[in-house]
Design a protein around this motif. Structure first.
Motif, mmCIF file in Angstrom:
data_model
loop_
_atom_site.group_PDB
_atom_site.id
_atom_site.type_symbol
_atom_site.label_atom_id
_atom_site.label_comp_id
_atom_site.label_asym_id
_atom_site.label_seq_id
_atom_site.Cartn_x
_atom_site.Cartn_y
_atom_site.Cartn_z
ATOM 1 N N GLU A 93 0.826 -1.194 0.000
ATOM 2 C CA GLU A 93 0.000 0.000 0.000
ATOM 3 C C GLU A 93 0.866 1.253 0.000
ATOM 4 N N ARG A 94 0.375 2.292 -0.646
ATOM 5 C CA ARG A 94 1.054 3.582 -0.624
ATOM 6 C C ARG A 94 0.537 4.382 0.563
ATOM 7 N N LYS A 248 -1.486 -11.577 4.535
ATOM 8 C CA LYS A 248 -2.743 -10.963 4.965
ATOM 9 C C LYS A 248 -2.527 -9.636 5.684
ATOM 10 N N TYR A 249 -1.285 -9.333 6.017
ATOM 11 C CA TYR A 249 -0.998 -8.098 6.760
ATOM 12 C C TYR A 249 -0.734 -6.956 5.777
ATOM 13 N N PRO A 250 -1.321 -5.782 5.993
ATOM 14 C CA PRO A 250 -1.109 -4.659 5.059
ATOM 15 C C PRO A 250 0.333 -4.165 5.091
ATOM 16 N N ARG A 251 1.020 -4.320 3.970
ATOM 17 C CA ARG A 251 2.415 -3.922 3.854
ATOM 18 C C ARG A 251 2.515 -2.620 3.075
ATOM 19 N N LYS A 252 3.526 -1.806 3.394
ATOM 20 C CA LYS A 252 3.708 -0.514 2.748
ATOM 21 C C LYS A 252 4.694 -0.624 1.591
ATOM 22 N N HIS A 261 6.881 8.436 4.382
ATOM 23 C CA HIS A 261 6.258 8.378 5.698
ATOM 24 C C HIS A 261 7.253 7.994 6.788
ATOM 25 N N LEU A 262 8.518 7.826 6.457
ATOM 26 C CA LEU A 262 9.521 7.368 7.414
ATOM 27 C C LEU A 262 10.129 8.527 8.191
ATOM 28 N N ARG A 263 10.656 8.226 9.364
ATOM 29 C CA ARG A 263 11.240 9.247 10.221
ATOM 30 C C ARG A 263 12.706 8.940 10.510
ATOM 31 N N ASN A 264 13.495 9.987 10.678
ATOM 32 C CA ASN A 264 14.905 9.833 10.999
ATOM 33 C C ASN A 264 15.067 9.036 12.298
#
Length: 428
Positions: A93-94, A248-252, A261-264
């Motif tokens: 998913e985006r 079955k798990y929503p992956r990015k 969407h990632l953080r340092n």
């Protein structure tokens, strides 16, 4: 490539490579290991890329009478007709959130005030940590209204509350009850505050927790979405991990340039968990990218070639090629990133091999350390098409989180990992 320079009906780079391959093969018996280059000088900001990639750029100790050439700017090798199988994950998913003014997610808005009023009380152990966040934000706002700096005590409460909140077994309703996603009193008050000087690492972690909860992800398990498995490994003489993603798990998705969407400093116990969250796209491979677009991310981990890690500058080895006439596909992604100057996400693993001691590797797992540009590169082994890439960290990203109060993994993350290793018999 139609406009490629041809010599006798053959691309110029193939003639150069084949001329060097014979020499490299003669030397292969005596060259048992790669001699590391001296760290090249830092390229000044604004230096034209044509100069950055000139043959005079990084110096190295010669391994033979002939020094491997630095590939010129125009070097963009062709792809193989038949691509080898790799472990790059497709699909996912985006995730796109405007963190400067985030809109409330649908699930959060669907919980109206009537449901909040009728909701059962939050368990005391959970409420205690959530109150550290909400009450800390409130008191910091009250101090700002009086033109006073935030209390160190309240900042510590908020920091502790956020770090513990990742591992609370709480419901989505509890998040709504406390208003933790509201822009006017929730976590956005920390990472978007223009009135309070919150420490940068608290802002990063508040934004990371917000992103997790925004997706209605309240699962405190470090290995959520991962099917842990074990298999006998004859090579090491014992059982080892054989984990895989739960379909079955929503992956990015991880096929994008930049932070997204990632953080340092964001941290994961394994590379597979980083793939789950879209930081990387390969379950084993160290470089992910797309033909024509360059690399999206690279992982500094264990390997045959010890990288050089100076924090804001690294010298990173690409993969060996099974075709001596051209680099591997992942190496070509890095070459394209150098040509296009697209940013590459760099993740450091605690197992990474480097020349000399390293203060930047995380204590456990894998950490996202921000965006780097590929400044230049050189060919270190022509026969195996091994390239050494010089990466420079982009400015204004916050420090690398390898020490100090903002260190990742946090004590809470290390405790959760130690517990998982015991309970799930996890083998790193």
């Amino acid at each position: 490539m139609a406009d490629e320079l041809m010599i006798g009906g053959t691309p110029w780079w193939r003639n150069v490579n084949m001329a060097k391959i014979e020499e490299a093969q003669r030397l292969s018996q005596s060259q048992k290991s790669v001699v590391m280059p001296d760290p090249p000088p830092v390229s000044s900001v604004g230096t034209p890329i044509a100069l950055i990639l000139s043959p005079a750029a990084p110096t190295s100790r010669p391994t033979s009478a002939a020094t491997a050439p630095v590939a010129p700017l125009s070097f963009v090798p062709q792809r193989r007709t038949e691509m080898p199988a790799d472990d790059t994950m497709e699909g996912g998913e985006r995730l796109e959130i405007d963190m400067s003014n985030p809109a409330l997610p649908a699930w959060y808005k669907d919980i109206g005030l009537d449901k909040v009023k009728k909701a059962p009380r939050i368990p005391p152990g959970i409420e205690e940590h959530l109150n550290k966040i909400t009450s800390g934000i409130k008191k910091c706002n009250e101090a700002a209204a009086k033109n006073m700096p935030p209390s160190a005590t309240e900042l510590k409460k908020i920091n502790d509350g956020i770090h513990n909140a990742f591992f609370l077994d709480l419901s989505a309703l509890a998040i709504r009850q406390k208003g933790l996603l509201h822009n006017d009193r929730g976590l956005p008050q920390v990472f978007n505050s223009d009135k309070i000087d919150y420490p940068w690492y608290i802002k990063e972690d508040a934004a990371e927790l917000y992103t997790k909860w925004w997706q209605k992800d309240t699962n405190p398990d470090l290995f959520r979405g991962i099917k842990l498995g074990r298999t006998k490994n004859a090579k090491i003489g014992r059982e080892s991990a054989a984990d895989k993603l739960d379909p079955k798990y929503p992956r990015k998705k991880g096929d994008f340039h930049g932070d997204g969407h990632l953080r340092n400093g964001q941290w994961w116990p394994t590379q597979l968990c980083a793939v789950r969250d879209g930081a990387h796209s390969a379950t084993v491979g160290g470089i992910c990218g797309r033909t024509g677009g360059g690399a999206f991310s690279c992982v500094m981990s264990g390997g045959s070639y010890p990288n050089i890690d100076k924090g804001t500058e690294v010298w990173y080895y690409g993969t060996e090629s099974d075709d001596p006439s051209r680099p591997s596909d992942s190496t070509q992604h890095m070459i394209e990133s150098c040509r296009l100057q697209t940013p590459v996400r760099v993740l450091r693993a605690f197992k990474m091999t480097t020349e000399g001691p390293n203060d930047y590797r995380p204590k456990e797992g894998m950490r996202y350390d921000g965006l780097y540009k590929v400044a230049n590169y050189e060919v270190k082994n022509v026969a195996k098409q091994v390239h050494l890439f010089h990466l420079v960290r982009e400015p204004d990203q916050g420090p690398i989180r390898n020490s100090g109060p903002g260190i990742r993994p946090t004590p809470e993350e290390l405790e959760a990992l130690a517990k998982a290793k015991i309970e799930k018999k996890f083998l790193a």
